[in-house]
Design a protein around this motif. Structure first.
Motif, PDB file in Angstrom:
ATOM      1  N   LEU A  47      41.155  45.179  33.524  1.00  0.00           N
ATOM      2  CA  LEU A  47      40.441  44.659  34.118  1.00  0.00           C
ATOM      3  C   LEU A  47      40.436  43.138  34.492  1.00  0.00           C
ATOM      4  N   VAL A  48      41.194  42.570  34.869  1.00  0.00           N
ATOM      5  CA  VAL A  48      41.484  41.424  35.282  1.00  0.00           C
ATOM      6  C   VAL A  48      40.493  40.645  36.491  1.00  0.00           C
ATOM      7  N   MET A  49      39.581  40.443  36.132  1.00  0.00           N
ATOM      8  CA  MET A  49      38.533  39.719  37.813  1.00  0.00           C
ATOM      9  C   MET A  49      37.500  38.668  36.889  1.00  0.00           C
ATOM     10  N   PRO A  50      37.719  37.570  37.502  1.00  0.00           N
ATOM     11  CA  PRO A  50      38.372  37.588  39.555  1.00  0.00           C
ATOM     12  C   PRO A  50      38.973  37.498  39.972  1.00  0.00           C
ATOM     13  N   PHE A  51      39.874  37.169  41.023  1.00  0.00           N
ATOM     14  CA  PHE A  51      40.687  36.752  42.116  1.00  0.00           C
ATOM     15  C   PHE A  51      39.866  35.071  41.293  1.00  0.00           C
ATOM     16  N   MET A  52      41.636  34.561  40.600  1.00  0.00           N
ATOM     17  CA  MET A  52      41.230  32.943  40.680  1.00  0.00           C
ATOM     18  C   MET A  52      41.271  32.665  42.875  1.00  0.00           C
ATOM     19  N   LEU A  86      37.087  34.808  43.923  1.00  0.00           N
ATOM     20  CA  LEU A  86      36.995  36.026  44.249  1.00  0.00           C
ATOM     21  C   LEU A  86      36.148  37.439  43.108  1.00  0.00           C
ATOM     22  N   TYR A  87      35.128  37.672  43.973  1.00  0.00           N
ATOM     23  CA  TYR A  87      34.807  39.527  42.706  1.00  0.00           C
ATOM     24  C   TYR A  87      34.838  40.117  42.746  1.00  0.00           C
ATOM     25  N   PHE A  88      35.374  41.062  42.710  1.00  0.00           N
ATOM     26  CA  PHE A  88      35.430  42.869  43.898  1.00  0.00           C
ATOM     27  C   PHE A  88      34.491  43.945  42.679  1.00  0.00           C
ATOM     28  N   ASP A  89      34.499  44.647  43.483  1.00  0.00           N
ATOM     29  CA  ASP A  89      34.439  46.578  43.116  1.00  0.00           C
ATOM     30  C   ASP A  89      35.568  46.702  42.470  1.00  0.00           C
ATOM     31  N   GLU A  90      36.323  46.984  40.860  1.00  0.00           N
ATOM     32  CA  GLU A  90      37.211  48.378  40.524  1.00  0.00           C
ATOM     33  C   GLU A  90      37.246  49.452  41.354  1.00  0.00           C
ATOM     34  N   GLU A  91      36.578  50.032  41.959  1.00  0.00           N
ATOM     35  CA  GLU A  91      36.023  51.419  42.375  1.00  0.00           C
ATOM     36  C   GLU A  91      37.139  51.355  43.743  1.00  0.00           C
ATOM     37  N   ILE A  92      35.782  50.580  44.279  1.00  0.00           N
ATOM     38  CA  ILE A  92      36.193  50.399  46.152  1.00  0.00           C
ATOM     39  C   ILE A  92      37.570  49.511  46.329  1.00  0.00           C
ATOM     40  N   MET A  93      38.213  48.703  45.353  1.00  0.00           N
ATOM     41  CA  MET A  93      39.731  48.198  45.410  1.00  0.00           C
ATOM     42  C   MET A  93      40.620  49.337  45.220  1.00  0.00           C
ATOM     43  N   LYS A  94      40.198  50.476  44.375  1.00  0.00           N
ATOM     44  CA  LYS A  94      41.647  51.025  44.127  1.00  0.00           C
ATOM     45  C   LYS A  94      41.302  52.238  45.565  1.00  0.00           C
ATOM     46  N   LEU A 215      34.658  32.979  26.784  1.00  0.00           N
ATOM     47  CA  LEU A 215      35.038  33.074  28.376  1.00  0.00           C
ATOM     48  C   LEU A 215      34.239  33.929  29.151  1.00  0.00           C
ATOM     49  N   ILE A 216      33.071  33.635  29.739  1.00  0.00           N
ATOM     50  CA  ILE A 216      32.333  34.901  30.220  1.00  0.00           C
ATOM     51  C   ILE A 216      32.391  35.158  31.886  1.00  0.00           C
ATOM     52  N   PHE A 217      32.262  35.608  32.598  1.00  0.00           N
ATOM     53  CA  PHE A 217      32.191  35.590  34.153  1.00  0.00           C
ATOM     54  C   PHE A 217      31.532  36.710  34.532  1.00  0.00           C
ATOM     55  N   ASN A 218      30.812  36.092  35.530  1.00  0.00           N
ATOM     56  CA  ASN A 218      29.428  37.478  36.403  1.00  0.00           C
ATOM     57  C   ASN A 218      30.158  38.427  36.725  1.00  0.00           C
ATOM     58  N   THR A 219      29.637  40.103  37.411  1.00  0.00           N
ATOM     59  CA  THR A 219      29.922  40.913  37.684  1.00  0.00           C
ATOM     60  C   THR A 219      29.060  40.398  38.758  1.00  0.00           C
ATOM     61  N   GLN A 221      27.547  43.548  39.680  1.00  0.00           N
ATOM     62  CA  GLN A 221      26.214  44.910  38.714  1.00  0.00           C
ATOM     63  C   GLN A 221      25.464  44.229  37.524  1.00  0.00           C
ATOM     64  N   ASP A 222      24.198  44.738  38.130  1.00  0.00           N
ATOM     65  CA  ASP A 222      22.939  43.759  37.106  1.00  0.00           C
ATOM     66  C   ASP A 222      23.116  44.474  35.833  1.00  0.00           C
ATOM     67  N   ASN A 223      22.553  43.528  34.968  1.00  0.00           N
ATOM     68  CA  ASN A 223      23.289  43.092  33.657  1.00  0.00           C
ATOM     69  C   ASN A 223      24.135  43.253  33.024  1.00  0.00           C
ATOM     70  N   VAL A 224      25.165  43.307  33.779  1.00  0.00           N
ATOM     71  CA  VAL A 224      26.994  43.587  33.398  1.00  0.00           C
ATOM     72  C   VAL A 224      27.533  42.319  33.244  1.00  0.00           C
ATOM     73  N   LEU A 225      27.828  41.698  32.501  1.00  0.00           N
ATOM     74  CA  LEU A 225      28.546  40.522  31.869  1.00  0.00           C
ATOM     75  C   LEU A 225      29.981  41.077  31.706  1.00  0.00           C
ATOM     76  N   HIS A 226      31.096  40.016  32.399  1.00  0.00           N
ATOM     77  CA  HIS A 226      32.633  40.168  32.168  1.00  0.00           C
ATOM     78  C   HIS A 226      33.167  39.361  30.933  1.00  0.00           C
TER      79      HIS A 226
END
Length: 415
Positions: A47-52, A86-94, A215-219, A221-226
């Protein structure tokens, strides 16, 4: 069961995917062997995200330093970008990584761990893997180690280095996780209140995690933080017993952070731990001893090489291997260094290239080149070099590097 290929790539992260696609476009029949059930490596499994960021400002223009296949991937998954984080959706990436490999004729073998490399006089003839209790032997003329931990190189008898030179300690391991039920609007209004209280709790002994901040990143998804904020130090990421200890310790840290936020901040009052990564993230482990070792001095001098194949400028980002703190050296706009092709060539192998964070580099240099855009670029170089060697009848050491550089420029690399 046995099969024969022109190229076997061990490891299905961005380095392995790019190597396979590039080689296939060069006319080779390639297969990726991946121990988990999808492509994407650390981005999916850790779950390494986002791309730097991998761009810079040159004469007022934003240019991307990881050219070629990585940008094809992000265009398909994220839409056209300028190379920023860059943020991305893991399932779409797969899904898209599967599609890209299949479209280019790359074979895929999931849920298979390579356990043996049959080698004689520096030449690998085959690798043996086990999947679902079945033994698979794959023969090939050439191989790519895209495992991140240099696992194929070790099996082939190549010399490697572990961690930083003075004590072999590696950058800390981190188990990323997600929380849902977060009031994001309130979080962004009050996020600056989190770290001061966190530091105070550390001083009081209420927080055991040695990391200096949360260290917190946005995602997307609604109401979800990384969260990329757990930190396990002084354990060996190539020792399965140490990695097990790290997974256990990091999971305790996950819930320590969760409880700290839920008890102290209104934005998290309805939050829950949504998921933790399939495996703990490893920033650094083994590096192959190659024909050239990239150093911190090379980075700071913005080194150029006759066989430079990848340009990079991510900061020298070192999370303390033995405690708290993170050190940085940031490159100014328009600055970058080159990574030479020789860093991909293990001294002890004749038909093997390495790609990704396990190339030949020092502890400090690896801290900059380890991010996924550059790992992908290194994989693309490996695939292009092997395809050229096969077409020309030359070895991986005697290919026409000037022609390789010209090909990479034509594919979007800045050299």
């Amino acid at each position: 069961m046995t099969k024969k290929y022109d190229l076997v790539i061990v490891g299905g992260g961005f380095a392995g995917v790019a190597a396979a696609i590039e080689a296939a476009r060069g006319g080779l029949k390639a297969i990726i062997v991946e121990k988990y059930n999808c492509l994407g490596g650390a981005a999916m499994n850790c779950l390494v995200m986002p791309f730097m960021h991998y761009d810079t400002n040159l004469n007022g223009e934003r240019i991307k330093l990881a050219g070629g296949i990585f940008n094809e991937i992000t265009d398909r998954v994220c839409g056209p970008t300028s190379g920023e984080s860059l943020y991305f959706d893991e399932e779409i990436m797969k899904l898209e990584l599967n599609r890209m490999c299949i479209e280019n004729g790359v074979d895929l073998l999931f849920n298979t761990t390579v356990t043996e490399a049959k080698t004689e006089n520096g030449v690998i003839s085959s690798v043996v893997g086990w999947g679902k209790s079945a033994r698979v032997e794959l023969f090939a003329d050439n191989f790519v180690d895209a495992t991140g931990d240099a696992e194929l190189s070790v099996l082939a008898g190549c010399e490697t280095r572990l961690g930083r030179e003075k004590d072999n300690l590696c950058q800390p391991m981190t188990l990323c996780f997600r929380m849902n039920g977060v009031d994001k609007e309130l979080f962004f209004k009050t996020r600056n209140e989190i770290n001061p209280l966190y530091i105070e709790y550390q001083k009081q002994g209420k927080i055991k995690n040695p990391r200096e901040d949360v260290l917190i990143f946005n995602t997307l998804q609604d109401n979800v933080l990384h969260f990329n904020t757990t930190r396990v130090v002084k354990l060996n990421p190539t020792d399965p017993f140490d990695v097990t200890r790290a997974e256990i310790e990091a999971r305790e840290q996950v819930f320590e952070v969760y409880e700290f936020l839920k008890e102290n901040f209104e934005a998290f009052k309805n939050a829950k731990v949504l998921s933790t990564a399939l495996q703990i993230g490893i920033r650094e482990s083994r590096k192959v001893v190659g024909e050239y070792t990239l150093t911190k001095e090379d980075l700071l001098s913005l080194a150029r090489f006759e066989d430079g194949v990848v340009t990079a400028n991510y900061d020298i980002d070192i999370h303390s291997p033995d405690g708290t703190g993170t050190s940085h050296h940031y490159f100014a706009p328009g600055e970058w260094y080159e990574i030479p092709y020789r860093c991909l060539i293990p001294r002890d192998a004749k038909n093997l290239l390495v790609a990704g964070r396990c190339i030949s580099a020092t502890h400090e240099a690896q801290a900059s080149l380890r991010i996924m855009p550059y790992c992908s670029a290194l994989g693309q170089v490996a695939g292009a070099a092997i395809a050229q060697a096969v077409r020309s009848g030359k070895t991986l050491r005697t290919i026409d590097v000037a022609a390789l550089r010209e090909q990479l420029r034509n594919e979007g690399f800045i050299l």
